[in-house]
Enzyme design. Structure first.
Site, PDB file in Angstrom:
ATOM      1  N   GLU A 166    -104.147  39.580  62.604  1.00 29.35           N
ATOM      2  CA  GLU A 166    -103.575  39.551  63.744  1.00 29.35           C
ATOM      3  C   GLU A 166    -101.967  38.894  63.758  1.00 29.35           C
ATOM      4  OE1 GLU A 166    -106.873  41.075  65.289  1.00 29.35           O
ATOM      5  OE2 GLU A 166    -106.851  39.371  65.445  1.00 29.35           O
ATOM      6  N   CYS A 167    -100.906  39.013  64.170  1.00 30.37           N
ATOM      7  CA  CYS A 167     -99.347  38.889  64.960  1.00 30.37           C
ATOM      8  C   CYS A 167     -99.446  37.023  64.297  1.00 30.37           C
ATOM      9  CB  CYS A 167    -100.103  38.200  66.628  1.00 30.37           C
ATOM     10  SG  CYS A 167     -98.579  37.919  67.295  1.00 30.37           S
ATOM     11  N   GLY A 168    -100.010  36.043  64.357  1.00 32.67           N
ATOM     12  CA  GLY A 168     -99.897  34.740  63.623  1.00 32.67           C
ATOM     13  C   GLY A 168    -100.257  35.157  62.287  1.00 32.67           C
ATOM     14  N   GLY A 212    -100.795  43.336  61.185  1.00 29.71           N
ATOM     15  CA  GLY A 212     -99.569  44.631  62.041  1.00 29.71           C
ATOM     16  C   GLY A 212     -99.917  43.037  63.155  1.00 29.71           C
TER      17      GLY A 212
END
Length: 477
Positions: A334-336, A435
């Site tokens: 996720e993200c990072g 994502g």
């Protein structure tokens, strides 16, 4: 079976808007009551990892996030009461303004949360350059929705004796709301901030909480605050289990990347994985040189950009991650985590090589590239979500993929939010999905079960010396 009668002293600390001082007040109250010997369970309204972590440190508890968008009302109440049983005080910190939600009706606002939990509210009001008008604001808050139980106000950033006197007298004259505290302006923020809010505890060596506790004890009536919390009504509720019982089987080992670079995780996501049959093994992308002996990996969000040099220097870990993904190991990011799995990260004029799992480059900008709730439909087969599953979550990222033309298809069709590209989020390579969407396991109940199932397939292939296939879910399991 009759519903149980549940009791717990509780208050929700809300503000007039972002930056009103509710976090500083919440941290000070949490530590002050903890130092009095009370067992304080902290909660954070909204999808906020950073404030939640600080609240946990201040209260010496593990903070749970309560958000009406991420969780159904039934699950939200179950989560709150499961955590609140037996504690001396449940302290909830709101987000944004009390009545601010995702639409004109205030859906998902702190006020709606307070009503759902029948929780008294204490307002923190920034009184900079305002006196008598604050009484009108407080009166308006109480009249706007009479079902919201506003019991007190803490006046923040007051200028001096005359300013404080007029504020207090005006509110006492024109409203029935009790003034619980009058806080002078602090010379500086005891917890520094940056682009995503407060900095992480891993990057701040001082302990500001005892000082904040003294500040609140000096300038606020803590006994009155506690008395309001103890007046919260009992609730009749039939508590349901938060997680389904898993079948007894050999556990799989799921590695969790957790260090100063990646640390945005919901405690409930860990619990869901454990209940589904996983043993969690923490490791560091910065300090360790290879992945531990695990059957899958979970990478959350965080601040990889501020630790980018260290992530790049640890080439052995980057290579270890890439090799495992090539071998079919399930990995959810996720993200990072997405930024780490990309080819390169651009930050403040420098370029940092990353794990190169995806042919993407991410760049950090000065303004948010995605911020708010997310809703998406699962559009492509993958190991974690069946097709047509509706995924709920949130995003908060200053980075963006500078070119996604190399991606042939995305896993998520975004209905609400930004994602990696307008209308799209989630990239897949082998059994690795990444994502910008952060999701809460209690709002997406298939995730943990499917994650563990994918890890078990990989485990079986490893034990048998066989290559692991690409795992694709086509329908609800």
């Amino acid at each position: 079976m009759p519903a149980s009668l549940l009791t717990c002293p509780r208050i929700l600390v809300a503000g007039l808007g972002g930056g009103s001082g509710k976090t500083i007040v919440s941290l000070g109250l949490a530590r002050a009551f903890t130092e009095q010997g009370l067992t304080v369970q902290a909660f954070k309204k909204g999808p906020d990892y950073i404030d939640a972590k600080w609240l946990g440190l201040a209260s010496r508890s593990i903070t749970s996030n309560l958000d009406p968008f991420l969780l159904s009302s039934e699950v939200l109440r179950n989560l709150f009461w499961s955590r609140a049983q037996g504690v001396d005080l449940a302290l909830l910190e709101g987000n944004r303004g009390l009545y601010d939600g995702k639409d004109v009706l205030g859906t998902c606002s702190s006020a709606e949360l307070a009503k759902s939990l029948q929780c008294p509210v204490i307002i923190v009001a920034d009184c900079t350059k305002v006196t008598r008008t604050m009484a009108a604001i407080v009166l308006g808050l109480t009249m706007f929705d009479p079902e919201v139980d506003i019991r007190g106000v803490i006046l923040n950033r007051t200028a001096g004796g005359r300013h404080q006197k007029i504020l207090r007298q005006s509110i006492e004259k024109y409203t029935d709301v009790q003034v619980l505290g009058v806080l002078p302006k602090l010379p500086e923020n005891p917890i520094p901030e940056r682009h995503m809010g407060l900095i992480s505890d891993a990057e701040f060596s001082q302990d500001p909480f005892s000082e904040l506790a003294v500040f609140l004890r000096t300038h606020a009536d803590l006994d009155a605050c506690l008395n309001i919390a103890r007046q919260a009504p009992s609730v009749k509720l039939d508590l349901a289990p938060l997680y389904p019982c898993s079948r007894k089987s050999v556990p799989v080992r799921i590695g969790v990347a957790r260090d100063a670079a990646l640390w945005f995780y919901y405690q409930e996501n860990f619990e869901a994985l454990r209940h589904a049959g996983a043993e969690l093994v923490e490791f560091s992308l910065l300090a360790d040189h290879e992945l531990p002996d695990v059957d899958a990996v979970y990478m959350g969000g965080g601040f990889p950009e501020t630790l980018a040099e260290g992530l790049t220097k640890n080439a052995a870990m980057r290579q270890s991650v890439k090799e495992r993904v090539l071998g079919g190991m399930p990995l959810y990011a996720e993200c990072g985590g997405l930024m780490y799995l990309s080819r390169e990260l651009h930050y403040e004029g420098a370029t940092y090589p990353m794990a190169d799992v995806f042919p993407l480059e991410t760049k950090v900008f000065k303004k948010p590239q995605g911020h708010g709730y997310m809703s998406a439909l699962v559009a492509s087969p993958n190991p974690f979500y069946p097709l047509e599953t509706r995924l709920t979550g949130h995003e908060f990222h200053y980075s963006r993929c500078v070119d996604t033309s190399c991606i042939e298809s995305f896993v998520f069709h975004v209905e609400l939010g930004q994602g990696m590209a307008k209308g799209h989020d989630g990239v897949l390579y082998r059994n690795c999905l990444a994502g910008y969407t952060h999701m809460h396991a209690l709002g997406n109940t298939l995730w943990a079960k499917n994650f563990v199932s994918a890890a078990r397939i990989y485990q079986g292939c490893r034990n048998a010396g066989r290559p692991c296939p690409d795992i694709r879910l086509k329908e609800s399991t």
